[in-house]
Design a protein around this motif. Structure first.
Motif, short mmCIF file in Angstrom:
data_model
loop_
_atom_site.label_atom_id
_atom_site.label_comp_id
_atom_site.label_asym_id
_atom_site.label_seq_id
_atom_site.Cartn_x
_atom_site.Cartn_y
_atom_site.Cartn_z
N THR A 126 0.84 -1.16 0.05
CA THR A 126 -0.10 0.01 0.12
C THR A 126 0.81 1.46 -0.13
OG1 THR A 126 -0.05 -0.13 2.54
CG2 THR A 126 -1.90 -1.07 1.16
N VAL A 177 0.33 3.76 -2.95
CA VAL A 177 -0.95 4.56 -2.97
C VAL A 177 -0.64 5.90 -2.33
CG1 VAL A 177 -3.23 4.69 -2.47
CG2 VAL A 177 -2.39 2.50 -2.73
N ILE A 225 -5.64 -0.20 -4.60
CA ILE A 225 -4.49 -0.72 -5.34
C ILE A 225 -4.92 -2.13 -5.93
CG2 ILE A 225 -3.46 -2.36 -3.60
CD1 ILE A 225 -0.72 -0.63 -4.59
N HIS A 251 -6.62 -1.48 -9.61
CA HIS A 251 -5.59 -0.98 -10.70
C HIS A 251 -5.92 -1.68 -12.25
CE1 HIS A 251 -2.30 1.19 -8.37
NE2 HIS A 251 -3.31 1.57 -8.16
#
Length: 449
Positions: free
Chosen positions: A362, A365, A378, A381
């Motif tokens: 993460t 992000v 995420i 995507h």
């Protein structure tokens, strides 16, 4: 019109071309339609005009209609339609055009075969590029350079160096500035610092090729990617010409990778002066601030973007299946098979956690939100959605080839490696910088991009 020469096909062809370059597609089309006798140049010009105005599929349709009405495709037609294939990004169409080239006897034409091997490389088919190159009886410098460029963009630096040495030492081909741009780029994509420095130093001494802006940009990129940020900055200061946006952009990209906010800010400010309307530079600086937890500075840069009216490009991924290019964006539920795709995505995540103990990365992000929100963001995507779709529809015997308009994120990169291992599949992903070949749990970039 006044002189009554609008039936002179050469004059009208020139007008069609001129209007097309000026962006007036409707005038080009009207002139073409009103032309009572259209020659092969007329059709070829319209193919290029459609391509120039962002209508590659219409260009392909024009090529097909031209053949249907009895025109025999010539050298220019094939060169134009190969450019169309690149814009469409369809491998099957390219293979069909390749078949036509063979049938029409143009496989001995150096320009066409060079364009063909370049096309295959850009579509992710490096093996096909190599086959085309090996079939050329006596490749010239452009063909050698095109193959070198193919190795470079796919990240095969050692192969690029072997190719260069064979070209120069065995076949006696003299390299030019374009050859060295691709060679240095290949070294950059593979982290071959010593080799890159060697060729940069000898290109003038041994080959009489004066270093240009592109070469300095490659060297800054090479040193920056390898973590030698101050050395890269020093090279910029020593350049005999004014650094371009490409040079400062290479340094800014390296600062993002290594989290150097101070040097990144200077590079970004230089880019703001050179390219005040390019939103990518603002996003890059904002991401550098975000990655280091400087949320206020990141917010300030994003607000500056809004004040200037700059819009961030949306990430999207493309994959070919069933004679169609499928496009996916973040959190995409518009595809007819969305439920199956999302189900496959969940299976992949579950399998990754169970078999590999994987945790979503993460940190990629770059938004100030909670961890669970970051994980959900995420996981949606566009390249992940495209991968799941590829697993559902692409034969296990074929590689899953995906194109993305932006740089692939670290979590998606790790996911692709995991899929290649767990599902025993080959994945090829082209992002804005290069190709990544995933197989047996590893990537051709060796996690260096």
């Amino acid at each position: 019109m006044k002189y009554g020469v609008l039936e002179e096909v050469k004059v009208v062809n020139a007008l069609i071309n001129w209007y097309g370059k000026a962006g007036d597609l409707s005038s080009s089309c009207k002139l073409f339609e009103d032309l009572s006798v259209k020659n092969v140049v007329s059709w070829n010009t319209m193919i290029v005009v459609y391509l120039q105005n962002g209508l590659a599929e219409e260009g392909l349709g024009c090529f097909n209609v031209s053949r249907a009405v009895g025109n025999k495709a010539d050298h220019a037609a094939f060169l134009a339609v190969l450019r169309v294939c690149e814009a469409i990004g369809a491998v099957k169409v390219a293979q069909g055009i390749h078949g036509m080239i063979l049938c029409c006897g143009f496989n001995a034409n150096m320009c066409i075969t060079t364009a063909l091997l370049d096309l295959y490389a850009k579509l992710g088919r490096l093996e096909d590029s190599s086959k085309v190159f090996l079939e050329i009886i006596s490749p010239d410098s452009m063909a050698w350079t095109a193959m070198l460029a193919a190795y470079a963009t796919h990240g095969y630096g050692r192969d690029a160096i072997r190719h260069f040495e064979l070209m120069v030492d065995h076949y006696g081909i003299s390299p030019d500035h374009v050859t060295f741009t691709h060679l240095l780029s290949a070294c950059s994509h593979s982290g071959l610092v010593d080799e890159g420095k060697h060729y940069f130093e000898t290109m003038l001494e041994r080959y009489r090729v004066e270093p240009r802006l592109d070469h300095y940009s490659c060297m800054v990129d090479l040193m920056g990617r390898s973590g030698f940020l101050q050395e890269a900055y020093g090279l910029i200061k020593e350049m005999p010409m004014e650094p371009s946006s490409g040079v400062w952009g290479a340094l800014l990209g390296a600062c993002r990778v290594y989290g150097d906010t101070k040097l990144g800010k200077e590079a970004a400010e230089r880019l703001f002066e050179l390219e005040p309307c390019d939103g990518r530079n603002y996003i890059m600086l904002a991401n550098i601030y975000s990655a280091s937890g400087q949320w206020k500075d990141a917010s300030r840069v994003r607000n500056l973007m809004k004040l200037k009216g700059l819009v961030r490009a949306s990430g999207c991924s493309y994959i070919e299946h069933g004679n169609k290019i499928h496009k996916f964006v973040v959190g995409d539920w518009s595809h007819p098979e969305s439920e199956k795709i999302q189900k496959k995505l969940k299976e992949i995540r579950k399998k990754m956690k169970k078999e590999l103990g994987y945790k979503s990365r993460t940190e990629f992000v770059l938004h100030d939100v909670d961890e669970d929100v970051k994980e959900e963001m995420i996981n949606q995507h566009s390249e992940k959605i495209a991968m799941a779709f590829g697993l559902l529809v692409i034969s296990p015997m074929e590689p899953i080839i995906i194109r993305k308009n932006l740089r692939i994120c670290g979590d998606c990169h790790e996911t692709a490696k995991a899929i290649s291992l767990m599902e025993e599949r080959r994945l090829i992903i082209r992002d804005s910088k290069r190709f990544h070949h995933f197989s047996e749990g590893s990537c051709s970039c060796r996690d260096y991009w």
